[in-house]
Write a protein that holds these residues in place. Structure first.
Motif, short mmCIF file in Angstrom:
data_model
loop_
_atom_site.label_atom_id
_atom_site.label_comp_id
_atom_site.label_asym_id
_atom_site.label_seq_id
_atom_site.Cartn_x
_atom_site.Cartn_y
_atom_site.Cartn_z
N TYR A 271 -13.90 -17.28 -52.26
CA TYR A 271 -15.06 -17.83 -51.56
C TYR A 271 -16.38 -17.26 -52.07
O TYR A 271 -17.42 -17.85 -51.86
CB TYR A 271 -14.93 -17.57 -50.05
N VAL A 272 -16.32 -16.12 -52.75
CA VAL A 272 -17.54 -15.50 -53.26
C VAL A 272 -18.33 -16.43 -54.18
O VAL A 272 -19.56 -16.50 -54.09
CB VAL A 272 -17.21 -14.17 -53.98
N PHE A 318 -9.53 -4.40 -54.98
CA PHE A 318 -10.32 -4.83 -56.14
C PHE A 318 -9.52 -5.77 -57.03
O PHE A 318 -10.07 -6.73 -57.58
CB PHE A 318 -10.77 -3.60 -56.93
N LEU A 319 -8.22 -5.50 -57.17
CA LEU A 319 -7.35 -6.39 -57.95
C LEU A 319 -7.37 -7.80 -57.36
O LEU A 319 -7.53 -8.79 -58.09
CB LEU A 319 -5.92 -5.85 -57.97
N GLY A 320 -7.21 -7.91 -56.05
CA GLY A 320 -7.22 -9.22 -55.40
C GLY A 320 -8.57 -9.89 -55.47
O GLY A 320 -8.67 -11.09 -55.75
N LEU A 321 -9.64 -9.14 -55.20
CA LEU A 321 -10.99 -9.69 -55.22
C LEU A 321 -11.33 -10.29 -56.58
O LEU A 321 -11.83 -11.42 -56.68
CB LEU A 321 -12.00 -8.60 -54.85
N THR A 322 -11.08 -9.54 -57.64
CA THR A 322 -11.42 -10.02 -58.98
C THR A 322 -10.52 -11.17 -59.42
O THR A 322 -10.96 -12.08 -60.12
CB THR A 322 -11.34 -8.88 -60.01
N ASN A 323 -9.26 -11.14 -59.00
CA ASN A 323 -8.35 -12.24 -59.34
C ASN A 323 -8.85 -13.56 -58.76
O ASN A 323 -8.94 -14.57 -59.46
CB ASN A 323 -6.95 -11.94 -58.81
N GLY A 324 -9.18 -13.55 -57.48
CA GLY A 324 -9.66 -14.77 -56.83
C GLY A 324 -11.00 -15.23 -57.38
O GLY A 324 -11.20 -16.42 -57.67
#
Length: 374
Positions: A271-272, A318-324
């Motif tokens: 969503y970012v 951070f892994l999840g945030l950057t992946n999405g």
């Protein structure tokens, strides 16, 4: 006259948001069955402690996924996308039912037979996902970027939903003699879904268009970028997070919390890019960020060996945030400037590279076991 224009604009906006909701639901439906199996790894680790289910089930999923999507991508111009998607959802529905059947037939006793059956079902999930993911991404590639973002967010929402439900069912049945099995069965039942119908596609694929090779050549950085994003992610999630993070105060909840953390931040990351000023559009900038992300490998290694659970949760977030975030940035940037059929084909090509990255990541995940024995 002005009132008619205003009403028309309002209807158009409502239609757009309705389409975004539908795309989000399609995204949820694509991965809900597989995520339902993925988030009960604690149950399978107890049931099949000798078989590394966190890694083997993912490995069983990937060859069918990658092989099928490669064939479908090559023949996408001759395939009816509507039938392709319906076929995928039908297989998802049937396979989810079979997860419950296998568990009931074996009475939750484990053994090589039930494990092989679960591996076969994982392969069926991969086969179904190849139909649905590539088909829908292809169709959405020549529509609004917001629709693509909603679909990808739905993918992540399925993981967050199943993780949340798994935590609830584990807490509810934790003190029961067969608590793990009951919680897992409830989660599998939640993954059963109805078939979702779609509108007939326009017969525009016969228009003159660039070949697959030409499209790939022009977008090779996007394709390699998606491959690298998922190579890294799947080399850590879920196998490493399920087996190689040591013992901490959260005990048997630790792996579940890490998986839930990844899924929630993956959803947030998708969503970012809705905030236009933080959406990364530069092709060179995307590749730099994607390559820099590989610094997470040594970070996870040393954190698992020397760090506390708070640091591991932070890294997983951070892994999840950057992946999405990076997934949405690539998929919404790549199809611009092409004709409808070309955008459809490019969406299929990018999906194929994404799934190839998933496969490679699952294989590389086994490297974490070097020196640890079996």
């Amino acid at each position: 006259m002005g009132g008619q224009v205003t009403n028309g604009a309002a209807i158009q906006i409502k239609g757009k948001y309705a389409a975004m909701v539908v795309c989000w639901l399609l995204g949820v439906g694509c991965l809900l069955p597989w995520n339902s199996m993925l988030t009960v790894e604690d149950y399978y680790m107890t049931l099949f402690p000798r078989y590394h289910p966190a890694r083997i089930l993912s490995l069983a999923y990937q060859p069918f996924n990658v092989g099928t999507v490669a064939v479908l991508t090559y023949n996408e111009a001759r395939i009816n996308t509507r039938r392709r998607n319906l076929c995928g959802f039908s297989i998802h529905f049937t396979s989810t039912l079979l997860v419950l059947v296998v568990d009931l037939a074996s009475s939750g006793k484990g053994g090589i037979g039930p494990f092989i059956a679960l591996c076969a079902i994982s392969g069926a999930f991969g086969f179904a996902d190849a139909h649905v993911q590539g088909g829908i991404v292809g169709d959405l590639s020549f529509m609004l970027p917001d629709l693509m973002q909603s679909f990808l967010a739905g993918n992540a929402a399925s993981g967050a939903f199943t993780s949340g439900l798994r935590l609830v069912t584990k807490a509810a049945f934790e003190k029961s003699k067969s608590g793990l099995r009951k919680g897992s069965a409830d989660l599998a039942a939640a993954g059963i879904q109805t078939q979702i119908d779609e509108q007939d596609e326009e017969d525009s694929k016969k228009m003159e268009r660039l070949s697959h090779a030409e499209l790939l050549t022009q977008n090779i950085d996007y394709a390699i970028g998606l491959f690298l994003i998922y190579v890294l992610t799947l080399s850590v999630f879920p196998g490493f997070l399920s087996e190689d993070i040591g013992k901490h105060s959260l005990g048997e909840w630790y792996a579940l919390v890490l998986i839930a953390t990844y899924n929630v931040w993956d959803l947030i990351g998708r969503y970012v890019p809705l905030l236009k000023f933080v959406r990364l559009k530069s092709r060179k900038g995307l590749m730099i960020v994607i390559l820099s992300r590989f610094l997470l490998i040594p970070a996870f290694y040393f954190t698992a060996k020397y760090g506390g659970q708070a640091w591991m949760i932070l890294l997983t977030s951070f892994l999840g945030l950057t992946n999405g975030y990076l997934t949405v940035c690539v998929f919404t940037s790549a199809p611009n400037g092409y004709k409808g059929p070309e955008q459809n084909a490019l969406g299929n090509i990018l999906s194929a590279f994404l799934m190839s990255g998933l496969f490679a990541g699952v294989v590389l995940d086994w490297l974490w076991l070097i020196g640890k024995g079996w």
